[in-house]
Design an enzyme around this catalytic site. Sequence first.
Site, PDB file in Angstrom:
ATOM      1  N   GLU A  27       0.727  -1.140   0.073  1.00  0.00           N
ATOM      2  CA  GLU A  27       0.138   0.138  -0.176  1.00  0.00           C
ATOM      3  C   GLU A  27       0.947   1.238  -0.073  1.00  0.00           C
ATOM      4  O   GLU A  27       1.997   1.303   0.651  1.00  0.00           O
ATOM      5  CB  GLU A  27      -0.980   0.029   1.262  1.00  0.00           C
ATOM      6  CG  GLU A  27      -1.862   1.317   1.520  1.00  0.00           C
ATOM      7  CD  GLU A  27      -3.056   1.032   2.379  1.00  0.00           C
ATOM      8  OE1 GLU A  27      -2.919   0.018   3.143  1.00  0.00           O
ATOM      9  OE2 GLU A  27      -3.967   1.713   2.210  1.00  0.00           O
ATOM     10  N   ASN A 174     -12.387  -1.281  -0.868  1.00  0.00           N
ATOM     11  CA  ASN A 174     -11.739  -1.982   0.062  1.00  0.00           C
ATOM     12  C   ASN A 174     -12.367  -1.496   1.697  1.00  0.00           C
ATOM     13  O   ASN A 174     -12.835  -0.287   1.727  1.00  0.00           O
ATOM     14  CB  ASN A 174     -10.244  -1.370   0.166  1.00  0.00           C
ATOM     15  CG  ASN A 174      -9.470  -1.795   1.663  1.00  0.00           C
ATOM     16  OD1 ASN A 174      -9.253  -2.943   1.751  1.00  0.00           O
ATOM     17  ND2 ASN A 174      -9.377  -0.896   2.741  1.00  0.00           N
ATOM     18  N   GLU A 175     -12.726  -2.343   2.369  1.00  0.00           N
ATOM     19  CA  GLU A 175     -13.223  -2.046   3.686  1.00  0.00           C
ATOM     20  C   GLU A 175     -14.336  -0.927   3.605  1.00  0.00           C
ATOM     21  O   GLU A 175     -14.323   0.067   4.171  1.00  0.00           O
ATOM     22  CB  GLU A 175     -12.172  -1.559   4.691  1.00  0.00           C
ATOM     23  CG  GLU A 175     -11.266  -2.667   5.066  1.00  0.00           C
ATOM     24  CD  GLU A 175     -10.166  -2.412   6.234  1.00  0.00           C
ATOM     25  OE1 GLU A 175     -10.352  -1.376   6.975  1.00  0.00           O
ATOM     26  OE2 GLU A 175      -9.781  -3.488   6.657  1.00  0.00           O
ATOM     27  N   TYR A 250      -7.087  -8.920  11.774  1.00  0.00           N
ATOM     28  CA  TYR A 250      -5.548  -8.853  12.064  1.00  0.00           C
ATOM     29  C   TYR A 250      -5.371  -9.439  13.558  1.00  0.00           C
ATOM     30  O   TYR A 250      -6.354  -9.616  14.327  1.00  0.00           O
ATOM     31  CB  TYR A 250      -5.213  -6.958  12.270  1.00  0.00           C
ATOM     32  CG  TYR A 250      -5.063  -6.688  10.888  1.00  0.00           C
ATOM     33  CD1 TYR A 250      -3.862  -6.687  10.362  1.00  0.00           C
ATOM     34  CD2 TYR A 250      -6.154  -5.955  10.086  1.00  0.00           C
ATOM     35  CE1 TYR A 250      -3.575  -6.011   9.159  1.00  0.00           C
ATOM     36  CE2 TYR A 250      -5.813  -5.271   9.036  1.00  0.00           C
ATOM     37  CZ  TYR A 250      -4.528  -5.565   8.519  1.00  0.00           C
ATOM     38  OH  TYR A 250      -4.229  -4.762   7.294  1.00  0.00           O
ATOM     39  N   GLU A 306      -6.405  -9.262   3.703  1.00  0.00           N
ATOM     40  CA  GLU A 306      -5.464  -8.687   4.736  1.00  0.00           C
ATOM     41  C   GLU A 306      -5.459  -9.393   5.763  1.00  0.00           C
ATOM     42  O   GLU A 306      -6.446  -9.877   6.520  1.00  0.00           O
ATOM     43  CB  GLU A 306      -5.943  -7.184   5.130  1.00  0.00           C
ATOM     44  CG  GLU A 306      -5.989  -6.122   3.898  1.00  0.00           C
ATOM     45  CD  GLU A 306      -6.263  -4.862   4.216  1.00  0.00           C
ATOM     46  OE1 GLU A 306      -6.061  -4.345   5.504  1.00  0.00           O
ATOM     47  OE2 GLU A 306      -6.698  -3.855   3.292  1.00  0.00           O
ATOM     48  N   GLN A 355       2.085  -5.850   5.583  1.00  0.00           N
ATOM     49  CA  GLN A 355       2.185  -5.677   4.234  1.00  0.00           C
ATOM     50  C   GLN A 355       3.677  -6.081   3.983  1.00  0.00           C
ATOM     51  O   GLN A 355       4.556  -6.203   4.747  1.00  0.00           O
ATOM     52  CB  GLN A 355       2.000  -4.230   3.902  1.00  0.00           C
ATOM     53  CG  GLN A 355       0.528  -3.882   4.264  1.00  0.00           C
ATOM     54  CD  GLN A 355       0.198  -2.304   3.708  1.00  0.00           C
ATOM     55  OE1 GLN A 355       0.898  -1.665   3.145  1.00  0.00           O
ATOM     56  NE2 GLN A 355      -1.148  -2.169   4.056  1.00  0.00           N
TER      57      GLN A 355
HETATM   58  O1  AHR Z   1      -3.235  -2.709   6.145  1.00  0.00           O
HETATM   59  C1  AHR Z   1      -3.325  -1.329   6.717  1.00  0.00           C
HETATM   60  C2  AHR Z   1      -4.768  -0.860   6.807  1.00  0.00           C
HETATM   61  O2  AHR Z   1      -5.543  -1.725   7.410  1.00  0.00           O
HETATM   62  C3  AHR Z   1      -5.371  -0.932   5.071  1.00  0.00           C
HETATM   63  O3  AHR Z   1      -5.174   0.095   4.680  1.00  0.00           O
HETATM   64  C4  AHR Z   1      -6.957  -1.218   5.549  1.00  0.00           C
HETATM   65  O4  AHR Z   1      -7.669  -1.970   4.573  1.00  0.00           O
HETATM   66  C5  AHR Z   1      -6.874  -1.747   6.986  1.00  0.00           C
HETATM   67  O5  AHR Z   1      -7.706  -1.206   7.771  1.00  0.00           O
END
Ligand code: AHR
Length: 508
Positions: A27, A174-175, A250, A306, A355
Amino acid sequence: MSTVTAIVDLDIEGPTISRHLYGHFAEHLGRCIYGGFWVGEDSTIPNEGGIRLDVVQALRALNIPNLRWPGGCFADEYHWKDGIGPRDQRPRMVNTHWGDVEENNHFGTHEFMALCELLGTEPYISGNVGSGTVQEMSEWVEYLTRDGDSPMARLRRANGRDEPWRVKFWGIGNETWGCGGNMRAEYSADLARQYATYCRDHGDNKLYRIASGATGDDYKWTRTLMEQINCFGCEATPRTFFQGISVHHYTMSGTWEAKGSATDFDTDDYYRTMASAQRIDRILTGHSTVMDIYDPGRRVGLVLDEWGTWWDVEPGTNPGFLFQQNTLRDALVASTHFDIFHKHAARLYMANIAQTVNVLQAMLLTDGDALCLTPTYHVFEMNKGHQDATSLAVHLRTQDARRRVGDAELDTLSASASIKDGAVLISVSNLDAEEPVEVTLDLRGGAVGEPTARLLTADRLQVHNSPESPEAVVPRPFDGVKPTGQGLVLTLPPHSFVTVQAPVARAH
Ligand code: AHR
């Protein structure tokens, strides 16, 4: 010492493990693109057309199957036409999500496609739904993939690229539940259908459209999307509107407000982290179950685009740059995720760690012209033989390889296996922070030949690599694998990851 028996039937084949489960994500965030992948043509750091060659060389060893770009949250404020043409004439913008810094658009579509070519990887482009238009996204697809004469193909040629590229993976937002527009699931699903309609297959470039999906265990979001998959106007080429839907998860030991330090943690933090990582099993099961109701034939893939650890940023660094260290704990989070991904191979088609360079759970950390490989990098490298292999179910029999974390039990032994080209690859993680574990691999339905094994561990879970100490955590040959009457036995040290590879002569 605890003992575990892992039973593997070498002749009962599971689904193929898509190589795209080993995908990546880059990103415009902190030093991922600028300083990480891109240094510019005038840099003293060796580069090809501005792209860092040490980074390319290190990543080529991972056989990266796909690279997602340009975001993340950034994707929904990115306007692709700002990133084409002569670099010194490209408009600038403010990256409001990540550090409020100026973005000069020097790394744009052509630079990204050149990077993919250098890496030998497939591009996965994430399009702007949050602040873009249907026309803008439709034209980006045309610009990249259309042959012959058309307005966007002519524009591409004017910018120096004659042939169209091949781009299969296309993210529709995205999201959208958050940074991508704060939408309701129903509205997002309608927009996804609309955008998908105008993301055309040009020539034989067939798109795999990925609708913006849920976070964590929001199964209602997935249900709302799945209710909308059938394309009744697509009878000429029967297909669903989207070919994939995404989900994000996450791992952290704390909360979003206080995620915890990447390097300064105790054993309780560690076990909480591993429990958070193992939640992905339940999350994937939940989304797959919903998808099975609407799509029993599995035409639509689940895309975890992600995942990874998210810690407090390194002290003294820009809080918007998400720069964090990467220890042996991160490596075990990755190895555990892969075991779970392999188990879900029937529905899970793609996964992208967040990432690749200098951001969140990175493979590579750079500091000026210095580069180091993280412990997570080594897990990707040790596991790459699973890509496109046939999965083999692993049944664990254990009484004592468990730890209590709050109200829950954590399995401290994680494993998965696959077979490809006449050899079995078995990955085993001992997640116990203090105790070794003896693992008996009870391999049925075939005979295994001479095994080769590698071990990734360190004295402490907090150990990490740095440019000054790049080999604090690296895989080493492991000679602790012994044949038994029916398989192999090995003793894993505490907090360690082992891969075992052996030729197989099947019984049937
Ligand atoms: O990976 C960091 C961020 O986490 C991304 O930009 C977003 O899609 C997510 O909230």
